[in-house]
Design a protein around this motif. Structure first.
Motif, PDB file in Angstrom:
ATOM      1  N   ASP A 211      22.380  79.875  25.564  1.00 41.17           N
ATOM      2  CA  ASP A 211      22.529  78.442  25.224  1.00 41.17           C
ATOM      3  C   ASP A 211      21.396  77.586  25.803  1.00 41.17           C
ATOM      4  N   GLY A 212      20.197  78.163  25.863  1.00 41.57           N
ATOM      5  CA  GLY A 212      19.045  77.398  26.342  1.00 41.57           C
ATOM      6  C   GLY A 212      18.460  76.537  25.224  1.00 41.57           C
ATOM      7  N   THR A 213      17.609  75.596  25.597  1.00 41.77           N
ATOM      8  CA  THR A 213      16.939  74.725  24.624  1.00 41.77           C
ATOM      9  C   THR A 213      15.439  74.785  24.851  1.00 41.77           C
ATOM     10  N   GLU A 214      14.715  75.080  23.774  1.00 42.77           N
ATOM     11  CA  GLU A 214      13.259  75.095  23.863  1.00 42.77           C
ATOM     12  C   GLU A 214      12.765  73.653  23.861  1.00 42.77           C
ATOM     13  N   VAL A 215      12.118  73.207  24.938  1.00 40.43           N
ATOM     14  CA  VAL A 215      11.686  71.803  25.013  1.00 40.43           C
ATOM     15  C   VAL A 215      10.189  71.627  24.749  1.00 40.43           C
ATOM     16  N   ASP A 216       9.428  72.718  24.875  1.00 36.40           N
ATOM     17  CA  ASP A 216       7.998  72.612  24.596  1.00 36.40           C
ATOM     18  C   ASP A 216       7.438  74.009  24.323  1.00 36.40           C
TER      19      ASP A 216
ATOM     20  N   LEU B 123       6.219  78.819  26.776  1.00 42.67           N
ATOM     21  CA  LEU B 123       7.436  78.115  26.367  1.00 42.67           C
ATOM     22  C   LEU B 123       8.098  77.443  27.568  1.00 42.67           C
ATOM     23  N   ASP B 124       8.511  76.186  27.386  1.00 45.26           N
ATOM     24  CA  ASP B 124       9.340  75.517  28.393  1.00 45.26           C
ATOM     25  C   ASP B 124      10.768  75.470  27.868  1.00 45.26           C
ATOM     26  N   VAL B 125      11.705  75.907  28.696  1.00 47.47           N
ATOM     27  CA  VAL B 125      13.100  76.045  28.270  1.00 47.47           C
ATOM     28  C   VAL B 125      14.016  75.324  29.253  1.00 47.47           C
ATOM     29  N   GLU B 126      14.964  74.538  28.715  1.00 40.75           N
ATOM     30  CA  GLU B 126      15.997  73.934  29.570  1.00 40.75           C
ATOM     31  C   GLU B 126      17.221  74.827  29.521  1.00 40.75           C
ATOM     32  N   LEU B 127      17.750  75.153  30.711  1.00 39.26           N
ATOM     33  CA  LEU B 127      18.841  76.119  30.805  1.00 39.26           C
ATOM     34  C   LEU B 127      19.813  75.695  31.900  1.00 39.26           C
ATOM     35  N   GLU B 128      21.094  75.965  31.667  1.00 31.86           N
ATOM     36  CA  GLU B 128      22.078  75.659  32.699  1.00 31.86           C
ATOM     37  C   GLU B 128      21.790  76.505  33.944  1.00 31.86           C
ATOM     38  N   VAL B 129      21.811  75.861  35.111  1.00 31.92           N
ATOM     39  CA  VAL B 129      21.460  76.537  36.371  1.00 31.92           C
ATOM     40  C   VAL B 129      22.325  77.778  36.597  1.00 31.92           C
ATOM     41  N   LEU B 130      23.582  77.699  36.195  1.00 29.35           N
ATOM     42  CA  LEU B 130      24.507  78.834  36.351  1.00 29.35           C
ATOM     43  C   LEU B 130      23.963  80.118  35.719  1.00 29.35           C
TER      44      LEU B 130
ATOM     45  N   GLN C  80      37.838  58.797  27.892  1.00 33.59           N
ATOM     46  CA  GLN C  80      37.380  60.044  27.277  1.00 33.59           C
ATOM     47  C   GLN C  80      36.191  60.554  28.093  1.00 33.59           C
ATOM     48  N   THR C  81      36.199  61.850  28.357  1.00 30.68           N
ATOM     49  CA  THR C  81      35.143  62.415  29.211  1.00 30.68           C
ATOM     50  C   THR C  81      34.362  63.493  28.466  1.00 30.68           C
ATOM     51  N   ILE C  82      33.167  63.764  28.966  1.00 29.22           N
ATOM     52  CA  ILE C  82      32.378  64.895  28.488  1.00 29.22           C
ATOM     53  C   ILE C  82      31.932  65.691  29.712  1.00 29.22           C
ATOM     54  N   GLU C  83      31.550  66.933  29.473  1.00 32.86           N
ATOM     55  CA  GLU C  83      31.135  67.786  30.583  1.00 32.86           C
ATOM     56  C   GLU C  83      29.633  67.627  30.830  1.00 32.86           C
ATOM     57  N   LYS C  84      29.275  67.389  32.075  1.00 34.78           N
ATOM     58  CA  LYS C  84      27.853  67.313  32.442  1.00 34.78           C
ATOM     59  C   LYS C  84      27.433  68.661  33.013  1.00 34.78           C
ATOM     60  N   LYS C  85      26.486  69.282  32.337  1.00 30.66           N
ATOM     61  CA  LYS C  85      25.983  70.576  32.810  1.00 30.66           C
ATOM     62  C   LYS C  85      24.778  70.344  33.715  1.00 30.66           C
ATOM     63  N   ILE C  86      24.671  71.146  34.767  1.00 28.34           N
ATOM     64  CA  ILE C  86      23.531  71.054  35.685  1.00 28.34           C
ATOM     65  C   ILE C  86      22.453  72.003  35.162  1.00 28.34           C
ATOM     66  N   THR C  87      21.320  71.440  34.735  1.00 29.14           N
ATOM     67  CA  THR C  87      20.285  72.265  34.107  1.00 29.14           C
ATOM     68  C   THR C  87      18.993  72.281  34.930  1.00 29.14           C
ATOM     69  N   THR C  88      18.149  73.237  34.588  1.00 26.62           N
ATOM     70  CA  THR C  88      16.820  73.320  35.185  1.00 26.62           C
ATOM     71  C   THR C  88      15.838  73.687  34.084  1.00 26.62           C
ATOM     72  N   ASN C  89      14.549  73.561  34.341  1.00 27.27           N
ATOM     73  CA  ASN C  89      13.536  73.919  33.344  1.00 27.27           C
ATOM     74  C   ASN C  89      12.795  75.179  33.774  1.00 27.27           C
ATOM     75  N   LEU C  90      12.702  76.115  32.851  1.00 34.38           N
ATOM     76  CA  LEU C  90      11.988  77.363  33.102  1.00 34.38           C
ATOM     77  C   LEU C  90      10.752  77.425  32.212  1.00 34.38           C
ATOM     78  N   HIS C  91       9.721  78.072  32.719  1.00 39.75           N
ATOM     79  CA  HIS C  91       8.496  78.263  31.942  1.00 39.75           C
ATOM     80  C   HIS C  91       8.345  79.754  31.655  1.00 39.75           C
ATOM     81  N   LEU C  92       8.152  80.086  30.373  1.00 37.90           N
ATOM     82  CA  LEU C  92       7.955  81.490  29.993  1.00 37.90           C
ATOM     83  C   LEU C  92       6.533  81.674  29.483  1.00 37.90           C
ATOM     84  N   SER C  93       5.878  82.719  29.955  1.00 40.74           N
ATOM     85  CA  SER C  93       4.534  83.057  29.488  1.00 40.74           C
ATOM     86  C   SER C  93       4.607  84.450  28.867  1.00 40.74           C
ATOM     87  N   LEU C  94       4.168  84.573  27.583  1.00 38.92           N
ATOM     88  CA  LEU C  94       4.387  85.846  26.884  1.00 38.92           C
ATOM     89  C   LEU C  94       3.385  86.046  25.750  1.00 38.92           C
TER      90      LEU C  94
END
Length: 207
Positions: free
Chosen positions: A161-166, A175-182, A131-145
Motif C-alpha cells: 500500500d505504498g505511494t510513488e511520489v516521485d 523512485l521516492d515512495v511514501e509508506l506506512e512506517v509499520l 466522524q473520524t478517519i485513521e491517520k497513518k504514520i508514514t515515511t519516505n523511502l528512496h529506491l535506486s534500481l
C-alpha cells in the motif's frame, strides 16, 4: 516513536444545548498541532466576543500523548470547565482535536457540579456526532534500481500500500515512495530478497 495509526476528526462538529437559561455551544475541530489548537480557540473567541466564557481543551497529537494536552476554564471556577472538557477528549481515543465550549450566561447559577456536567456533557454529546478517519504514520523511502527491476518494485510497492511520489529516469531509475512506517522493515526485506539485493532502499527520514 509510536508508529501505530490513530483516529483524527474528519470534519468539524457543533453541538448546542440550553441548561437553566444558559446557552452552551460546543465546537470540535481537527487541529494537528498546539499552534493550530490555539488558533482555533482564538477563532471561536472572535466569533463570540459577547459570550461570558469560551472554555477549551485540546489533544494536539496522539490521543495518549499528554505532553500535547492543554485546557482553560476561561473565567469559570477552577476545575469546572477546562478539565471536564479535556477529560472527554483524552478519553475518546481521538487525537489532534480541540473542543471550545462557548457559554452565554442566562442568569441562573449552575454551581460547580452543574458546570462540570454542562461542559463535560456538551463535549460528550459533540463527540457522539464526530466522524473520524485513521491517520497513518508514514515515511519516505528512496529506491535506486535498474530499468528491468521497475515492474518488480512497483508490484511490491502496491503489495504494501505504498505511494510513488516521485520518479527520476536517468542511467538508473530513482523512485521516492511514501509508506506506512509499520511496513518499512517487511517492505525493505521483501525488496532486497526478491531483487537479489539489486534494489537499494534508503529511508529519507533517517538520512
Amino acid at each position: 516513536m509510536n508508529v501505530r495509526p490513530y483516529l483524527i476528526p474528519n470534519e468539524p462538529v457543533i453541538f448546542e444545548e440550553e441548561i437553566k437559561k444558559s446557552l452552551f455551544i460546543t465546537y470540535l475541530a481537527h487541529t494537528p498541532s498546539s499552534d493550530a489548537a490555539k488558533a482555533f480557540v482564538e477563532q471561536i473567541k472572535q466569533k463570540h466576543p459577547d459570550a461570558r466564557h469560551n472554555c477549551w481543551g485540546f489533544v494536539a497529537g496522539r490521543p495518549e500523548d499528554s505532553m500535547l494536552w492543554g485546557f482553560s476554564d476561561d473565567g469559570e471556577p477552577s476545575g469546572t470547565a477546562g478539565k471536564p472538557i479535556l477529560a472527554q477528549l483524552s478519553g475518546s481515543g481521538v487525537g489532534e482535536i480541540t473542543a471550545v465550549v462557548t457559554r452565554y450566561y442566562g442568569g441562573i447559577r449552575l454551581g460547580t457540579g452543574g458546570l462540570v456536567k454542562a461542559y463535560g456533557g456538551g463535549v460528550q454529546q459533540a463527540l457522539k456526532l464526530l466522524q473520524t478517519i485513521e491517520k497513518k504514520i508514514t515515511t519516505n523511502l528512496h529506491l535506486s534500481l535498474d530499468y528491468g527491476l521497475v515492474p518488480l518494485a512497483q508490484s511490491i510497492i502496491k503489495q504494501f500500500d505504498g505511494t510513488e511520489v516521485d520518479a527520476q529516469y536517468g542511467s538508473n531509475v530513482e523512485l521516492d515512495v511514501e509508506l506506512e512506517v509499520l511496513h518499512v522493515e517487511d517492505f525493505t526485506q521483501t525488496i532486497i530478497n526478491r531483487s537479489g539485493a539489486k534494489i537499494i532502499v534508503t529511508d529519507l527520514n533517517n538520512i
